[in-house]
Design a protein around this motif. Structure first.
Motif, mmCIF file in Angstrom:
data_model
loop_
_atom_site.group_PDB
_atom_site.id
_atom_site.type_symbol
_atom_site.label_atom_id
_atom_site.label_comp_id
_atom_site.label_asym_id
_atom_site.label_seq_id
_atom_site.Cartn_x
_atom_site.Cartn_y
_atom_site.Cartn_z
ATOM 1 N N TYR A 15 -8.358 -5.707 6.154
ATOM 2 C CA TYR A 15 -7.344 -6.000 5.281
ATOM 3 C C TYR A 15 -5.768 -5.806 6.498
ATOM 4 O O TYR A 15 -5.752 -4.327 6.254
ATOM 5 C CB TYR A 15 -6.815 -5.858 3.917
ATOM 6 N N ASP A 16 -5.084 -6.592 6.998
ATOM 7 C CA ASP A 16 -4.365 -6.256 7.953
ATOM 8 C C ASP A 16 -2.812 -5.799 7.371
ATOM 9 O O ASP A 16 -1.913 -5.524 7.987
ATOM 10 C CB ASP A 16 -4.011 -7.168 9.121
ATOM 11 N N ARG A 17 -2.675 -5.871 5.947
ATOM 12 C CA ARG A 17 -1.522 -5.693 5.461
ATOM 13 C C ARG A 17 -1.377 -4.092 4.659
ATOM 14 O O ARG A 17 -0.446 -3.884 4.108
ATOM 15 C CB ARG A 17 -1.095 -6.627 4.350
ATOM 16 N N MET A 18 -2.637 -3.499 5.037
ATOM 17 C CA MET A 18 -2.611 -2.088 4.558
ATOM 18 C C MET A 18 -1.473 -1.292 5.175
ATOM 19 O O MET A 18 -1.220 -1.324 6.283
ATOM 20 C CB MET A 18 -4.058 -1.460 4.826
ATOM 21 N N LYS A 19 -0.891 -0.151 4.406
ATOM 22 C CA LYS A 19 0.311 0.579 5.009
ATOM 23 C C LYS A 19 -0.755 1.502 5.971
ATOM 24 O O LYS A 19 -2.106 1.598 5.840
ATOM 25 C CB LYS A 19 0.797 1.681 3.943
ATOM 26 N N GLN A 20 -0.170 1.957 6.968
ATOM 27 C CA GLN A 20 -0.805 2.941 7.940
ATOM 28 C C GLN A 20 -1.175 4.248 7.112
ATOM 29 O O GLN A 20 -0.391 4.578 6.404
ATOM 30 C CB GLN A 20 0.030 3.333 9.151
ATOM 31 N N PRO A 21 -2.265 4.798 7.547
ATOM 32 C CA PRO A 21 -2.825 6.119 6.793
ATOM 33 C C PRO A 21 -1.767 7.040 7.011
ATOM 34 O O PRO A 21 -1.369 7.829 5.751
ATOM 35 C CB PRO A 21 -3.826 6.625 7.599
ATOM 36 N N ALA A 22 -0.807 7.201 8.017
ATOM 37 C CA ALA A 22 0.058 8.223 7.894
ATOM 38 C C ALA A 22 1.418 8.092 7.194
ATOM 39 O O ALA A 22 2.049 8.985 6.843
ATOM 40 C CB ALA A 22 0.634 8.279 9.452
ATOM 41 N N GLU A 23 1.413 6.900 6.623
ATOM 42 C CA GLU A 23 2.457 6.549 5.559
ATOM 43 C C GLU A 23 1.991 6.908 4.080
ATOM 44 O O GLU A 23 2.819 6.928 3.296
ATOM 45 C CB GLU A 23 2.874 5.076 5.608
ATOM 46 N N ILE A 24 0.565 7.388 3.959
ATOM 47 C CA ILE A 24 0.560 7.616 2.585
ATOM 48 C C ILE A 24 0.835 9.221 2.425
ATOM 49 O O ILE A 24 0.277 10.030 3.184
ATOM 50 C CB ILE A 24 -1.276 7.459 2.520
ATOM 51 N N HIS A 25 1.581 9.467 1.413
ATOM 52 C CA HIS A 25 1.918 10.661 1.063
ATOM 53 C C HIS A 25 1.585 11.246 -0.519
ATOM 54 O O HIS A 25 0.894 10.412 -1.089
ATOM 55 C CB HIS A 25 3.097 11.210 1.313
ATOM 56 N N ALA A 26 2.162 12.214 -1.039
ATOM 57 C CA ALA A 26 1.880 12.525 -2.348
ATOM 58 C C ALA A 26 2.374 11.432 -3.273
ATOM 59 O O ALA A 26 1.930 11.384 -4.411
ATOM 60 C CB ALA A 26 2.675 13.707 -2.442
ATOM 61 N N TRP A 27 3.178 10.496 -2.785
ATOM 62 C CA TRP A 27 3.654 9.521 -3.815
ATOM 63 C C TRP A 27 2.463 8.415 -4.376
ATOM 64 O O TRP A 27 2.619 8.078 -5.332
ATOM 65 C CB TRP A 27 4.783 8.503 -3.101
ATOM 66 N N TYR A 28 1.554 8.621 -3.405
ATOM 67 C CA TYR A 28 0.381 7.853 -3.607
ATOM 68 C C TYR A 28 -0.581 8.232 -4.917
ATOM 69 O O TYR A 28 -0.695 7.656 -5.788
ATOM 70 C CB TYR A 28 -0.660 7.647 -2.471
ATOM 71 N N VAL A 29 -0.683 9.784 -4.815
ATOM 72 C CA VAL A 29 -1.489 10.511 -5.992
ATOM 73 C C VAL A 29 -0.437 10.324 -7.335
ATOM 74 O O VAL A 29 -0.928 10.139 -8.420
ATOM 75 C CB VAL A 29 -1.679 12.225 -5.429
ATOM 76 N N ASP A 30 0.931 10.595 -7.130
ATOM 77 C CA ASP A 30 1.656 10.477 -8.325
ATOM 78 C C ASP A 30 1.603 9.003 -8.868
ATOM 79 O O ASP A 30 1.591 8.968 -10.102
ATOM 80 C CB ASP A 30 3.338 10.591 -7.631
ATOM 81 N N ALA A 31 1.461 7.950 -8.059
ATOM 82 C CA ALA A 31 1.205 6.618 -8.728
ATOM 83 C C ALA A 31 -0.129 6.400 -9.478
ATOM 84 O O ALA A 31 -0.296 5.856 -10.398
ATOM 85 C CB ALA A 31 1.178 5.615 -7.548
ATOM 86 N N LEU A 32 -1.097 7.074 -8.703
ATOM 87 C CA LEU A 32 -2.554 7.168 -9.394
ATOM 88 C C LEU A 32 -2.080 7.823 -10.709
ATOM 89 O O LEU A 32 -2.792 7.451 -11.843
ATOM 90 C CB LEU A 32 -3.627 7.818 -8.606
ATOM 91 N N LEU A 33 -1.657 9.202 -11.103
ATOM 92 C CA LEU A 33 -1.477 9.684 -12.030
ATOM 93 C C LEU A 33 -0.689 8.965 -13.088
ATOM 94 O O LEU A 33 -0.950 8.950 -14.133
ATOM 95 C CB LEU A 33 -0.787 11.135 -11.922
ATOM 96 N N LYS A 34 0.197 8.339 -12.573
ATOM 97 C CA LYS A 34 1.124 7.370 -13.380
ATOM 98 C C LYS A 34 -0.035 6.112 -14.083
ATOM 99 O O LYS A 34 0.063 6.044 -15.220
ATOM 100 C CB LYS A 34 2.390 6.562 -12.909
ATOM 101 N N GLN A 35 -0.712 5.557 -13.217
ATOM 102 C CA GLN A 35 -1.877 4.849 -13.680
ATOM 103 C C GLN A 35 -2.613 5.308 -14.724
ATOM 104 O O GLN A 35 -3.095 4.686 -15.746
ATOM 105 C CB GLN A 35 -2.753 4.040 -12.737
ATOM 106 N N CYS A 36 -3.075 6.534 -14.491
ATOM 107 C CA CYS A 36 -3.933 7.417 -15.353
ATOM 108 C C CYS A 36 -3.369 7.336 -16.792
ATOM 109 O O CYS A 36 -3.777 7.121 -17.731
ATOM 110 C CB CYS A 36 -4.086 8.774 -14.961
ATOM 111 N N ALA A 37 -2.156 7.721 -16.861
ATOM 112 C CA ALA A 37 -1.339 8.051 -17.834
ATOM 113 C C ALA A 37 -1.294 6.709 -18.646
ATOM 114 O O ALA A 37 -1.534 6.713 -19.968
ATOM 115 C CB ALA A 37 0.113 8.434 -17.816
ATOM 116 N N ASP A 38 -1.062 5.701 -17.936
ATOM 117 C CA ASP A 38 -0.748 3.988 -18.570
ATOM 118 C C ASP A 38 -2.210 3.786 -19.173
ATOM 119 O O ASP A 38 -2.279 2.686 -20.122
ATOM 120 C CB ASP A 38 -0.170 3.241 -17.681
ATOM 121 N N GLU A 39 -3.077 3.864 -18.467
ATOM 122 C CA GLU A 39 -4.424 3.115 -18.693
ATOM 123 C C GLU A 39 -5.499 4.121 -19.038
ATOM 124 O O GLU A 39 -6.748 3.676 -18.688
ATOM 125 C CB GLU A 39 -5.017 2.225 -17.534
ATOM 126 N N ALA A 40 -5.177 5.253 -19.601
ATOM 127 C CA ALA A 40 -6.309 6.287 -20.140
ATOM 128 C C ALA A 40 -7.264 6.489 -18.961
ATOM 129 O O ALA A 40 -8.447 6.226 -19.015
ATOM 130 C CB ALA A 40 -7.176 5.913 -21.307
#
Length: 143
Positions: A15-40
């Motif tokens: 999929y050619d619209r993925m962000k470059q791996p180097a652009e992935i930082h702690a914000w990604y984990v923060d977003a996962l944690l928010k999803q965890c809170a929202d969706e058990a």
């Protein structure tokens, strides 16, 4: 973060619209944690000899809110990643089994997982684990 970036690079092959791996930082984990809170949800970590070799996210209270469907909740696996040197050793299936166990324990009736169409290895693994394709999305490039 290394495994999250590895997943990003792997999916970027399909999929050619993925962000470059180097652009992935702690914000990604923060977003996962928010999803965890929202969706058990939970983030599961697989380790071997003190090294992270896999991770998965399981959300046990996802909500279907499509306007043409009866509202319902289900469980879903978000990310599922196994480091490239450990793929093909059953680790992904073990992670899926634990996700399913947690979904059942939470009372979910359905467990969903999505993959990119071009990721034949993931799709094959999911089929062998008992998943059936439910929805197919198509896209046409217009340029």
């Amino acid at each position: 973060m290394a495994l999250v970036r590895e997943l990003q690079a792997h999916e970027g092959q399909f999929y050619d619209r993925m962000k470059q791996p180097a652009e992935i930082h702690a914000w990604y984990v923060d977003a996962l944690l928010k999803q965890c809170a929202d969706e058990a949800g939970e983030i599961l970590i697989g380790e071997m000899e003190g090294t992270v070799i896999a991770y998965a996210t399981i959300f046990t209270r996802a909500v279907c809110d499509e306007i043409d469907e009866i509202p319902f909740t289900f469980a879903r696996v978000g990310d599922l990643a196994v480091t490239s040197v450990r793929r093909g050793q059953g680790i992904g299936k073990a992670m899926l089994a634990e996700c399913e166990r947690r979904a059942r324990a939470a009372g979910a009736r359905w467990l969903r997982i999505a993959s990119l169409a071009g990721n034949a290895q993931a799709r094959s693994t999911y089929r062998s684990f008992g998943f059936e394709e439910q929805f197919v999305s198509s896209e046409k490039r217009l340029d």
